[in-house]
Write an enzyme that holds these catalytic residues in place. Structure first.
Site, PDB file in Angstrom:
ATOM      1  N   CYS A  13       0.826  -1.378   0.044  1.00 42.58           N
ATOM      2  CA  CYS A  13       0.312   0.476   0.463  1.00 42.58           C
ATOM      3  C   CYS A  13       0.916   1.170  -0.059  1.00 42.58           C
ATOM      4  O   CYS A  13       0.645   2.192   0.387  1.00 42.58           O
ATOM      5  CB  CYS A  13      -1.202   0.057   1.330  1.00 42.58           C
ATOM      6  SG  CYS A  13      -1.835  -1.223   1.801  1.00 42.58           S
ATOM      7  N   ALA A  14       2.085   0.813  -0.897  1.00 43.57           N
ATOM      8  CA  ALA A  14       2.660   2.209  -0.809  1.00 43.57           C
ATOM      9  C   ALA A  14       2.348   3.888  -1.414  1.00 43.57           C
ATOM     10  O   ALA A  14       0.874   3.555  -1.921  1.00 43.57           O
ATOM     11  CB  ALA A  14       3.272   2.338  -1.075  1.00 43.57           C
ATOM     12  N   ILE A  16       2.911   5.612  -3.517  1.00 43.45           N
ATOM     13  CA  ILE A  16       3.355   6.037  -5.295  1.00 43.45           C
ATOM     14  C   ILE A  16       1.907   4.706  -5.507  1.00 43.45           C
ATOM     15  O   ILE A  16       1.772   4.542  -6.820  1.00 43.45           O
ATOM     16  CB  ILE A  16       4.770   5.634  -6.207  1.00 43.45           C
ATOM     17  CG1 ILE A  16       5.064   5.398  -6.939  1.00 43.45           C
ATOM     18  CG2 ILE A  16       4.912   4.143  -5.147  1.00 43.45           C
ATOM     19  CD1 ILE A  16       4.530   7.073  -7.385  1.00 43.45           C
ATOM     20  N   ARG A  18      -1.111   4.432  -5.173  1.00 41.78           N
ATOM     21  CA  ARG A  18      -2.219   5.167  -5.392  1.00 41.78           C
ATOM     22  C   ARG A  18      -2.163   5.430  -6.360  1.00 41.78           C
ATOM     23  O   ARG A  18      -3.329   5.459  -7.525  1.00 41.78           O
ATOM     24  CB  ARG A  18      -2.566   6.099  -4.371  1.00 41.78           C
ATOM     25  CG  ARG A  18      -1.956   5.398  -3.085  1.00 41.78           C
ATOM     26  CD  ARG A  18      -2.016   6.837  -1.738  1.00 41.78           C
ATOM     27  NE  ARG A  18      -3.132   7.517  -1.934  1.00 41.78           N
ATOM     28  CZ  ARG A  18      -3.983   8.301  -0.341  1.00 41.78           C
ATOM     29  NH1 ARG A  18      -4.612   6.200  -0.124  1.00 41.78           N
ATOM     30  NH2 ARG A  18      -5.233   8.518  -1.015  1.00 41.78           N
ATOM     31  N   HIS A  83      12.928  -5.664  -2.824  1.00 45.44           N
ATOM     32  CA  HIS A  83      12.414  -6.348  -4.601  1.00 45.44           C
ATOM     33  C   HIS A  83      13.588  -8.373  -5.008  1.00 45.44           C
ATOM     34  O   HIS A  83      12.476  -8.796  -5.539  1.00 45.44           O
ATOM     35  CB  HIS A  83      13.198  -5.150  -5.346  1.00 45.44           C
ATOM     36  CG  HIS A  83      12.530  -3.830  -5.096  1.00 45.44           C
ATOM     37  ND1 HIS A  83      13.298  -3.049  -6.324  1.00 45.44           N
ATOM     38  CD2 HIS A  83      11.650  -3.221  -4.615  1.00 45.44           C
ATOM     39  CE1 HIS A  83      12.170  -1.846  -5.962  1.00 45.44           C
ATOM     40  NE2 HIS A  83      10.945  -2.127  -5.002  1.00 45.44           N
ATOM     41  N   LYS A 101      10.929   1.952  -9.044  1.00 43.79           N
ATOM     42  CA  LYS A 101      12.564   2.159  -9.380  1.00 43.79           C
ATOM     43  C   LYS A 101      12.709   2.926  -7.382  1.00 43.79           C
ATOM     44  O   LYS A 101      11.948   3.216  -6.511  1.00 43.79           O
ATOM     45  CB  LYS A 101      12.497   3.117 -10.541  1.00 43.79           C
ATOM     46  CG  LYS A 101      11.641   3.757 -10.629  1.00 43.79           C
ATOM     47  CD  LYS A 101      11.236   5.019  -9.877  1.00 43.79           C
ATOM     48  CE  LYS A 101      12.570   5.907  -8.569  1.00 43.79           C
ATOM     49  NZ  LYS A 101      12.088   6.785  -7.641  1.00 43.79           N
ATOM     50  N   ARG A 173      12.597   6.260   2.105  1.00 48.22           N
ATOM     51  CA  ARG A 173      14.635   6.484   2.009  1.00 48.22           C
ATOM     52  C   ARG A 173      15.489   6.868   1.836  1.00 48.22           C
ATOM     53  O   ARG A 173      16.547   7.558   1.373  1.00 48.22           O
ATOM     54  CB  ARG A 173      13.572   7.358   0.287  1.00 48.22           C
ATOM     55  CG  ARG A 173      12.528   6.556  -0.366  1.00 48.22           C
ATOM     56  CD  ARG A 173      12.137   7.878  -1.882  1.00 48.22           C
ATOM     57  NE  ARG A 173      10.598   8.269  -0.762  1.00 48.22           N
ATOM     58  CZ  ARG A 173       9.712   9.587  -1.441  1.00 48.22           C
ATOM     59  NH1 ARG A 173      10.142   9.514  -2.893  1.00 48.22           N
ATOM     60  NH2 ARG A 173       9.076   9.400  -0.705  1.00 48.22           N
TER      61      ARG A 173
END
Lengths: 361, 361
Positions: A13-14, A16, A18, A83, A101, A173
């Site tokens: 559910c990051a 990004i 969405r 990943h 990425k 990050r």
């Protein structure tokens, strides 16, 4: 049409996710059939808030998504350090992989992912959205225009935004266990991709990191950059990325006969119109009292956001593979790998005191 | 007014002297009283073509200009290798010196010139025109604006133009006996000045040239660049200059809270209006579907060309010295010297294999 749509499973559910989920639902040839999160509750809320189809299956694990036979492809927005595990598992479960990425912590990890995709015959693509904007196609045409651009000589790309206090405390990050590449992976990725794109994916010969990157107290890079040299024709590039400066998203590409600039290459200011600025065959006025022509703005109107173009292209490739009409398209994995190779070279240059590092495919 | 005007002698008939002569005649507090060339005939034609006052004395040598008691100041657009000889002689003859850039082949030569100006009490200024554009003042205000710019983090400056065949064969700027600094001296000068200007003339700690400059067959640099690091706050800059790419004249300055760009900083596209583009406090839209605000254009209208503002300021300083009301202004010699020091550091870095070079005033 509905039965031929590529059915996505969303892994996590990051934030990004969405944006990409919206794109999947906007795109004619794709849909969402499942979402998984470590927290079922979070997944339920996410599916509801993002208007997933009623039929979407909501899971409390990533594995369940991978085991779902109604999932053709997965979108993986997990932290970079996860990943290799989840992209490989997805490939092994014959799911096509749209991977956020930076794709991996290093090219070794990426090669593991790509090998899994290869041996399982699934499509791989990284989620570098701006590549798929029709504006990018227009700019590429300009790069190849002998009259209006000439030979490419140099590229400068900048990507910065000012991280807020909460980001600098809590975002993945700046967490060395989750995204140890920091700003280099998160936004330097785009700069490096832009440089490779402009050089038609010819790898540089040498990458030299700029001195004195800035670091988070966690040890993660907050700002850095590098210069890149090619063997021929003086071809050259630089990039600079930072979490510590107000938003800037520039590519400047200089050719012998023309040049162009774009100031929002990663996320367009306006979802419906993408601009860039180009000029060619500039001349000094008499007595150098001015010069002409001035750069002019080129506007490209689009009917879908750039991330929908990405999803559409991925869906098209997956559909070809699913119907046994095509093999997975290699182009995207090659581009990903070259981008990662340059990232690795920047890391190596920084680690070794900003020495020049040779890049070999 | 006429009798109080600063009276210029023009040393030589360089093309750039046409532009500066026009500016001297446009500027309220200056005029031209003499011109000298090695060829009297060329000087006669030049004076006529450029509408010099009837009273202008035309000489067949530079010495004659320096010996003329009706000359207060000289404008020296001679090839760089001749600067030390003629600027020193001018100072010794008590002529104030407006010297074309690059001011010297190295800081040792410049120090000889500056010492001569000092001991003879004459004003020194280099002819870096854009410094005097009212736009430059506006941009400087922005650099100091805590709310709209914040702290300066990085600057990238690019100056390129495509040299034509004739230039590459015959121009003094590719002749190692006349202008051995090539593109670095001719246009890199502006980039370095822009970087120092943005950093409020704080010298960088370290300068590192980019690898693999391009060279003319004469050995003169045709393209090069460097990165610059400051000791504090991650402050950083890069520049790139080239005679081999279509015209580009950029400064991009990035601050924590804002940034600005200018695309014609050296020679404005339009003599009467100078633009730059600024943005501050950028925010991502929800789901990162865009960002706002977009950069906006700021326009500064001016009633004289920027080179006239330069001549006016030089004239004002000279008038103060001539009337014994002021001493020569040191600011301009310090700025010239810092610019030259960075040029020297780039040269040293290139000569020594692109190593980092410390810069010390």
């Amino acid at each position: 049409m509905e039965e031929t749509r590529i059915r996505f499973g969303i892994m996590g559910c990051a934030n990004i996710a969405r944006k990409v989920s919206r794109a999947i639902l906007l795109t004619p040839n794709t849909t969402i059939s499942a979402i998984g999160s470590r927290s079922l509750e979070k997944a339920v809320v996410f599916a509801s808030e993002n208007h997933f189809p009623e039929s979407t299956k909501v899971y409390g694990s990533y594995d369940a998504v991978l085991d779902d036979p109604d999932v053709d492809a997965v979108y993986v927005p997990l932290p970079t350090s996860l990943h290799v595990r989840w992209a490989v598992l997805a490939a092994e479960k014959k799911k096509h992989v749209l991977l956020e990425k930076p794709v991996a912590l290093n090219v070794g990890e990426l090669d593991t992912i790509l090998a899994a995709c290869d041996s399982n015959g699934v499509q791989f693509m990284d989620a570098t959205m701006w590549m798929h904007h029709p504006r990018t196609v227009k700019m590429k045409q300009l790069l190849f225009d002998e009259q209006r651009f000439g030979q490419l000589k140099s590229v400068h790309s900048t990507l910065t935004f000012l991280a807020e206090e909460d980001f600098l405390k809590n975002d993945i990050r700046v967490n060395p266990n989750l995204d140890s590449l920091g700003a280099l992976g998160d936004i330097g990725w785009y700069c490096i991709r832009a440089i490779l794109w402009a050089h038609d994916y010819e790898l540089p010969n040498i990458v030299t990191a700029f001195r004195d990157p800035e670091y988070h107290e966690s040890g993660v890079i907050l700002s850095c950059g590098a210069s890149l040299n090619w063997k021929t024709n003086g071809k050259f590039a630089t990039f600079y990325c930072s979490f510590l400066s107000n938003l800037c998203m520039d590519i400047i590409a200089l050719g012998t006969k023309g040049n162009f600039r774009v100031h929002d290459f990663v996320i367009p200011f306006n979802e419906k119109v993408g601009s860039f600025y180009a000029v060619d065959n500039s001349k000094w006025a008499e007595r150098a009292l001015g010069c002409a022509p001035e750069p002019s703005e080129l506007k490209i109107e689009i009917n879908l956001p750039q991330e929908a173009f990405m999803v559409q292209e991925f869906g098209r490739l997956v559909a070809g593979v699913r119907s046994n009409e095509a093999k997975p398209e290699n182009k995207w994995r090659v581009i990903s790998r070259k981008t990662q190779l340059v990232i690795d070279a920047v890391v190596a240059s920084i680690k070794n005191g900003f020495v020049p590092v040779e890049v070999v495919y």
